[in-house]
Motif scaffolding. Structure first.
Motif, PDB file in Angstrom:
ATOM      1  N   ASN A  95      78.366 115.232  17.345  1.00  0.00           N
ATOM      2  CA  ASN A  95      78.900 114.072  17.124  1.00  0.00           C
ATOM      3  C   ASN A  95      78.355 113.011  17.883  1.00  0.00           C
ATOM      4  OD1 ASN A  95      81.638 113.225  17.443  1.00  0.00           O
ATOM      5  ND2 ASN A  95      81.837 113.340  19.436  1.00  0.00           N
ATOM      6  N   ALA A  96      77.289 113.284  18.861  1.00  0.00           N
ATOM      7  CA  ALA A  96      76.918 112.195  19.372  1.00  0.00           C
ATOM      8  C   ALA A  96      76.055 111.087  17.804  1.00  0.00           C
ATOM      9  CB  ALA A  96      75.774 112.323  20.278  1.00  0.00           C
ATOM     10  N   LEU A  97      75.191 112.112  16.885  1.00  0.00           N
ATOM     11  CA  LEU A  97      74.544 111.218  15.997  1.00  0.00           C
ATOM     12  C   LEU A  97      75.246 111.120  14.830  1.00  0.00           C
ATOM     13  CD1 LEU A  97      71.249 113.423  16.447  1.00  0.00           C
ATOM     14  CD2 LEU A  97      71.469 111.469  16.803  1.00  0.00           C
ATOM     15  N   ALA A  98      76.790 111.202  15.237  1.00  0.00           N
ATOM     16  CA  ALA A  98      77.650 111.036  13.767  1.00  0.00           C
ATOM     17  C   ALA A  98      77.991 109.804  13.732  1.00  0.00           C
ATOM     18  CB  ALA A  98      78.937 111.629  14.353  1.00  0.00           C
ATOM     19  N   PRO A  99      77.663 108.774  14.543  1.00  0.00           N
ATOM     20  CA  PRO A  99      77.952 107.336  14.435  1.00  0.00           C
ATOM     21  C   PRO A  99      76.817 106.488  13.536  1.00  0.00           C
ATOM     22  CG  PRO A  99      78.751 107.395  16.572  1.00  0.00           C
ATOM     23  CD  PRO A  99      78.085 108.715  16.153  1.00  0.00           C
ATOM     24  N   LEU A 100      75.226 107.085  13.877  1.00  0.00           N
ATOM     25  CA  LEU A 100      74.308 106.634  13.190  1.00  0.00           C
ATOM     26  C   LEU A 100      74.200 106.834  11.850  1.00  0.00           C
ATOM     27  CD1 LEU A 100      71.876 104.394  13.570  1.00  0.00           C
ATOM     28  CD2 LEU A 100      70.901 106.918  14.807  1.00  0.00           C
ATOM     29  N   THR A 101      74.403 108.244  12.017  1.00  0.00           N
ATOM     30  CA  THR A 101      74.191 108.775  10.167  1.00  0.00           C
ATOM     31  C   THR A 101      75.568 108.363   9.413  1.00  0.00           C
ATOM     32  OG1 THR A 101      73.981 110.443  11.773  1.00  0.00           O
ATOM     33  CG2 THR A 101      74.631 111.837   8.945  1.00  0.00           C
ATOM     34  N   SER A 102      75.961 107.752  10.157  1.00  0.00           N
ATOM     35  CA  SER A 102      77.532 107.101   8.733  1.00  0.00           C
ATOM     36  C   SER A 102      77.296 105.985   9.141  1.00  0.00           C
ATOM     37  CB  SER A 102      78.935 107.232   9.622  1.00  0.00           C
ATOM     38  OG  SER A 102      79.419 108.229  10.030  1.00  0.00           O
ATOM     39  N   VAL A 103      76.319 105.485   9.559  1.00  0.00           N
ATOM     40  CA  VAL A 103      75.538 104.196   9.097  1.00  0.00           C
ATOM     41  C   VAL A 103      74.372 104.506   8.161  1.00  0.00           C
ATOM     42  CG1 VAL A 103      74.172 102.256   9.445  1.00  0.00           C
ATOM     43  CG2 VAL A 103      76.111 102.426  11.253  1.00  0.00           C
ATOM     44  N   ILE A 104      73.413 105.244   8.304  1.00  0.00           N
ATOM     45  CA  ILE A 104      72.508 105.085   7.534  1.00  0.00           C
ATOM     46  C   ILE A 104      72.677 106.173   5.994  1.00  0.00           C
ATOM     47  CG2 ILE A 104      70.683 106.653   7.029  1.00  0.00           C
ATOM     48  CD1 ILE A 104      70.701 106.850  10.153  1.00  0.00           C
ATOM     49  N   LEU A 105      74.052 107.040   6.289  1.00  0.00           N
ATOM     50  CA  LEU A 105      74.426 107.324   4.853  1.00  0.00           C
ATOM     51  C   LEU A 105      75.054 106.018   3.817  1.00  0.00           C
ATOM     52  CD1 LEU A 105      75.958 111.009   5.556  1.00  0.00           C
ATOM     53  CD2 LEU A 105      73.624 110.528   4.584  1.00  0.00           C
ATOM     54  N   GLY A 106      75.739 105.643   4.312  1.00  0.00           N
ATOM     55  CA  GLY A 106      76.693 104.342   3.866  1.00  0.00           C
ATOM     56  C   GLY A 106      76.607 103.517   3.485  1.00  0.00           C
TER      57      GLY A 106
ATOM     58  N   LEU B 247      72.922 103.324   2.461  1.00  0.00           N
ATOM     59  CA  LEU B 247      72.324 104.596   1.246  1.00  0.00           C
ATOM     60  C   LEU B 247      73.240 104.427   0.104  1.00  0.00           C
ATOM     61  CD1 LEU B 247      70.231 107.263   2.747  1.00  0.00           C
ATOM     62  CD2 LEU B 247      68.944 105.248   2.056  1.00  0.00           C
ATOM     63  N   LEU B 248      74.225 104.720   0.022  1.00  0.00           N
ATOM     64  CA  LEU B 248      75.496 104.820  -1.105  1.00  0.00           C
ATOM     65  C   LEU B 248      75.078 103.765  -1.257  1.00  0.00           C
ATOM     66  CD1 LEU B 248      77.529 106.403  -2.307  1.00  0.00           C
ATOM     67  CD2 LEU B 248      79.180 106.179  -0.305  1.00  0.00           C
ATOM     68  N   VAL B 249      75.551 102.370  -0.770  1.00  0.00           N
ATOM     69  CA  VAL B 249      75.957 101.143  -0.826  1.00  0.00           C
ATOM     70  C   VAL B 249      74.453 100.483  -2.023  1.00  0.00           C
ATOM     71  CG1 VAL B 249      76.012  99.007  -0.324  1.00  0.00           C
ATOM     72  CG2 VAL B 249      77.436 100.211   0.251  1.00  0.00           C
ATOM     73  N   TYR B 250      73.509 101.139  -1.334  1.00  0.00           N
ATOM     74  CA  TYR B 250      72.365 100.408  -2.338  1.00  0.00           C
ATOM     75  C   TYR B 250      72.155 101.842  -2.947  1.00  0.00           C
ATOM     76  CZ  TYR B 250      66.761  99.680  -2.923  1.00  0.00           C
ATOM     77  OH  TYR B 250      65.897  99.572  -3.481  1.00  0.00           O
ATOM     78  N   LEU B 251      72.514 102.541  -3.199  1.00  0.00           N
ATOM     79  CA  LEU B 251      72.131 103.492  -4.656  1.00  0.00           C
ATOM     80  C   LEU B 251      73.003 102.818  -5.022  1.00  0.00           C
ATOM     81  CD1 LEU B 251      71.104 106.325  -3.448  1.00  0.00           C
ATOM     82  CD2 LEU B 251      69.039 104.864  -3.863  1.00  0.00           C
TER      83      LEU B 251
ATOM     84  N   PHE C 221      69.387  97.167   8.160  1.00  0.00           N
ATOM     85  CA  PHE C 221      70.900  97.325   8.432  1.00  0.00           C
ATOM     86  C   PHE C 221      71.383  96.176   7.780  1.00  0.00           C
ATOM     87  CE2 PHE C 221      69.302  98.581  12.547  1.00  0.00           C
ATOM     88  CZ  PHE C 221      70.228 100.069  12.861  1.00  0.00           C
ATOM     89  N   HIS C 222      70.842  95.370   6.437  1.00  0.00           N
ATOM     90  CA  HIS C 222      71.419  94.493   5.690  1.00  0.00           C
ATOM     91  C   HIS C 222      72.334  95.410   4.735  1.00  0.00           C
ATOM     92  CE1 HIS C 222      71.639  92.326   1.740  1.00  0.00           C
ATOM     93  NE2 HIS C 222      71.617  91.526   2.257  1.00  0.00           N
ATOM     94  N   TYR C 223      72.596  96.624   4.186  1.00  0.00           N
ATOM     95  CA  TYR C 223      73.559  96.927   3.244  1.00  0.00           C
ATOM     96  C   TYR C 223      74.491  98.305   3.756  1.00  0.00           C
ATOM     97  CZ  TYR C 223      70.234  95.849  -0.519  1.00  0.00           C
ATOM     98  OH  TYR C 223      69.905  95.187  -1.990  1.00  0.00           O
ATOM     99  N   THR C 224      74.628  97.699   5.453  1.00  0.00           N
ATOM    100  CA  THR C 224      75.997  98.791   5.895  1.00  0.00           C
ATOM    101  C   THR C 224      76.842  98.605   5.832  1.00  0.00           C
ATOM    102  OG1 THR C 224      73.654  99.304   7.061  1.00  0.00           O
ATOM    103  CG2 THR C 224      76.077  99.052   8.119  1.00  0.00           C
ATOM    104  N   PRO C 225      77.828  98.978   5.106  1.00  0.00           N
ATOM    105  CA  PRO C 225      79.458  98.141   4.841  1.00  0.00           C
ATOM    106  C   PRO C 225      79.935  98.150   5.692  1.00  0.00           C
ATOM    107  CG  PRO C 225      79.076 100.372   4.009  1.00  0.00           C
ATOM    108  CD  PRO C 225      77.629 100.170   4.152  1.00  0.00           C
ATOM    109  N   LEU C 226      80.919  97.171   5.993  1.00  0.00           N
ATOM    110  CA  LEU C 226      81.873  96.670   6.912  1.00  0.00           C
ATOM    111  C   LEU C 226      82.552  98.451   7.031  1.00  0.00           C
ATOM    112  CD1 LEU C 226      82.514  92.909   6.415  1.00  0.00           C
ATOM    113  CD2 LEU C 226      81.197  93.864   8.212  1.00  0.00           C
ATOM    114  N   VAL C 227      83.454  98.774   5.987  1.00  0.00           N
ATOM    115  CA  VAL C 227      84.291  99.394   6.329  1.00  0.00           C
ATOM    116  C   VAL C 227      83.727 100.901   7.257  1.00  0.00           C
ATOM    117  CG1 VAL C 227      83.131 100.715   3.761  1.00  0.00           C
ATOM    118  CG2 VAL C 227      86.108 101.192   5.111  1.00  0.00           C
TER     119      VAL C 227
END
Length: 677
Positions: free
Chosen positions: A267-278, A280-284, A413-419
């Motif tokens: 739970n503590a790492l979930a926000p950062l994990t969301s940012v990383i996954l989001g 990567l998803l946007v970039y790819l 953080f350039h590709y981090t989605p606002l959503v």
């Protein structure tokens, strides 16, 4: 009177405290009001150099705990600091957007303020950073003065200036020992206000989740719903799906972490994990080309100086100061409450005034280094606590991690989605809507529930300022009502005892024949003196037998004013053996103080009782009350022999007189004696 003297000659007289010089009394009252914890006690009988060292340690707590710092503490603080840094980075970027500020400002605000707090704060568990409610307050109040999308430079100047004034206000409360100001924000107000603010913040996130470009700047429910449903044709399913998935992920990790502590780290790492996954998803997938908005370029480097940006001469200065006071109070209320909560769990003390100074100073320094208002958010502090922090050094570790992020990793953080950021904010805000606390208020205290509900509805349907002012006003009104309309109750003796208690609380208590015992459960001030006089007369009307029309006409003036109480009491108190009332005993054990209006009330009440051949008796007045009665010569008026140490002694003396003399002759004799005195 001779029999009464024989009866009471062996009793203890109620003492009158010796007089004290005026300056000594003022000094004592000042110390009790502003320095109840006696912070200067440790300076007594110390040399000048030692006093200086102790004073520095008092105002700069890091000087107290740093010399005793151990490597074991560092290992725990390092783990906790890295953990909260993983939460601080995405939250800082998210809340900056909520305040209509550039994302990098959120990172700046997670770097300098934690360092200041680590030196000045008294809490070991408070993790400093930006919070959602003050962020939304900033944009909702200052956004009315300057549109951040049209003039970002001026808007940022107003935000930094508001942060500066908020810090000055907070630090001043601490230095002047005026923490009681924050106490007017009751628990019920905080529950309702935080719940309403969380609801509004969640509604605001629908802009990013639905992929809307144009959105209302208003924060109330009606405006937001109107803006959403008038743009149904503009909704983007890509953003909606992405936001829903990440929100589901964040809420799921929180659910499992609450069920089993082993999932805490997830739970503590979930926000950062969301940012990383989001990201990567946007970039790819190049989702930014399909309507998914991203942060874009983040400026590398550390905080820039902003002292020259403080707009003290701005035409919007009054709005800035109003924003500073409101956000300052909200920040203090949350920071101090969170700090004390975790301090209780670890069995140590958090000094509220020192916390105000620490939070105020970090906002003053922060406003000069491109930071906006910060405090100790619950979510980040809970992570810090659960991660096993030992001291405030975890804030230093977090600040160091954020610094490294600003120096080297901001391009990531350039590709981090606002959503994704909106999903992080929404997940955090849902936890602030405390349904259980609201239900508890409803069960325990309906008035507190009304305060909570008024704060919530005021925020959701009006504005955050409207909700806060409405709830605080209702809370203050309740305090005034408690003072102006204190509880008064009739007392009776419990069976087979000499204990006297309220007959409403103890229905089996026996009312003493010929004697009415009234308990006053508040200080007697100008605000309640008239009410208490009429309340006493109300009880009297239930027991006095009107002998003729003259007596009745004398009471008409009071009957008209207290008619609403007569119906309440006429069936509660009945005397089985005697229809006349001979004594009224006022139990003053709960009367902590009395002013001149209260003394006048006692004098008027005594005169009215004397006209009806009823004797007024006082039981257990406190030291401050006795001093006032002595200075006003009321003791000479009523007679020292009619002031007793306990209700039991007063009842025994009155019963003795009832048994050894005719009551009305006794009362007339007493009145004549008093007139001679």
């Amino acid at each position: 009177m001779g029999n009464a003297d024989n009866e009471t000659q062996h009793r203890f007289e109620v003492g009158i405290p010796p007089p004290r010089p005026l300056l000594h009394s003022l000094k004592s009252s000042f110390k009790e009001t502003f320095f109840p914890d006696d912070p200067f006690k440790q300076l007594k009988n110390q040399s000048i150099s030692r006093k200086l060292i102790l004073s520095l340690k008092y105002f700069v707590p890091i000087l107290e705990w740093a010399p005793r710092y151990k490597f074991e503490f560092f290992k725990a603080d390092f783990v906790a600091g890295i953990t909260i840094a993983s939460l601080a980075v995405p939250q800082g970027i998210s809340y900056a957007g909520l305040a209509s500020l550039p994302p990098v400002i959120g990172l700046y605000s997670s770097f300098v303020p934690p360092l200041i707090y680590a030196m000045l704060g008294s809490s070991r568990d408070l993790a400093v950073g930006t919070v959602a409610v003050p962020s939304l307050l900033m944009t909702s109040m200052l956004g009315k003065e300057v549109n951040p999308h049209e003039n970002m430079k001026l808007y940022m100047q107003l935000v930094f200036t508001a942060t500066f004034f908020a810090g000055v206000f907070q630090a001043a409360l601490g230095f002047l020992r005026l923490g009681l100001v924050v106490d007017f924000v009751s628990h019920a107000t905080i529950v309702g206000f935080m719940g309403g603010a969380a609801t509004v913040v969640c509604l605001q996130q629908l802009k990013a989740i639905l992929g809307l470009v144009h959105f209302t700047h208003q924060a109330d429910l009606v405006s937001v719903m109107k803006s959403i449903f008038t743009q149904i044709h503009m909704w983007r399913w890509e953003s909606g799906v992405l936001g829903s998935c990440f929100l589901f992920f964040l809420l799921t990790t929180r659910y499992f972490s609450r069920r089993k502590s082993v999932f805490f780290w997830i739970n503590a790492l979930a926000p950062l994990t969301s940012v990383i996954l989001g990201s990567l998803l946007v970039y790819l997938t190049h989702a930014e080309k399909h309507g998914v908005e991203v942060i874009g370029k983040l400026k590398k480097g550390l905080n820039q100086e902003s002292l020259s940006e403080l707009a003290f001469g701005s035409q919007h200065l009054m709005a800035v100061i109003k924003t500073a006071v409101i956000t300052g109070v909200v920040g203090l209320a949350e920071g101090i409450t969170v700090g004390r909560s975790f301090a209780t769990l670890k069995n140590y003390k958090v000094d509220g005034n020192k916390e105000m100074i620490a939070i105020g100073m970090m906002n003053i320094v922060g406003s000069c280094t491109s930071c906006y208002l910060t405090t100790g958010p619950f979510s980040r502090s809970a992570v810090n606590f659960n991660a096993g922090c030992k001291t405030a050094a975890s804030n230093i570790v977090m600040a160091t991690a954020v610094m490294l992020t600003m120096l080297f990793f901001t391009p990531l953080f350039h590709y981090t989605p606002l959503v994704v950021l909106s999903s992080i904010i929404t997940a955090s805000m849902i936890g602030l809507i405390d349904y259980n606390a609201a239900r508890h208020l409803w069960r325990v205290d309906k008035f507190d529930f009304i305060v909570c509900l008024s704060a919530y509805t005021g925020v959701v349907f009006g504005s955050m300022l409207t909700g806060l002012i409405t709830a605080v006003a209702i809370s203050i009104l309740r305090v005034l009502l408690f003072v102006a309309r204190p509880r008064t109750s009739v007392m009776g003796s419990l069976p087979n005892s000499i204990i006297y208690r309220s007959i409403e609380q103890y229905p089996k208590a026996n009312v003493v024949s010929g004697i009415l015992i009234l308990h006053i459960n508040a200080p007697i001030y100008f605000a309640n003196a008239s009410y208490l006089r009429e309340r006493c007369l109300n009880f009297l009307l239930d027991h006095v037998t009107f002998m003729n029309a003259h007596h009745y006409l004398t009471y008409v003036h009071y009957v008209l004013r207290i008619l609403r109480w007569i119906d309440e009491q006429e069936d509660k108190l009945k005397y089985s053996e005697r229809s006349n009332l001979d004594f009224v005993i006022l139990d003053m054990s709960s009367v902590g103080s009395i002013d001149t209006s209260g003394i006048s009330m006692l004098q008027e009440t005594k005169n009215l009782f004397d006209q009806r051949c009823i004797k007024l008796v006082l039981a257990n007045p406190g030291g401050e009350v006795m001093k006032m009665l002595d200075k006003s010569k009321f003791i000479d008026t009523i007679g020292q022999e009619w002031i007793y140490l306990t209700v039991g002694e007063a009842v025994n003396a009155c019963n003795f007189l009832l048994q050894t003399s005719r009551p009305h002759e006794k009362a007339v004799e007493s009145e004549a004696t008093d007139n001679k005195v």
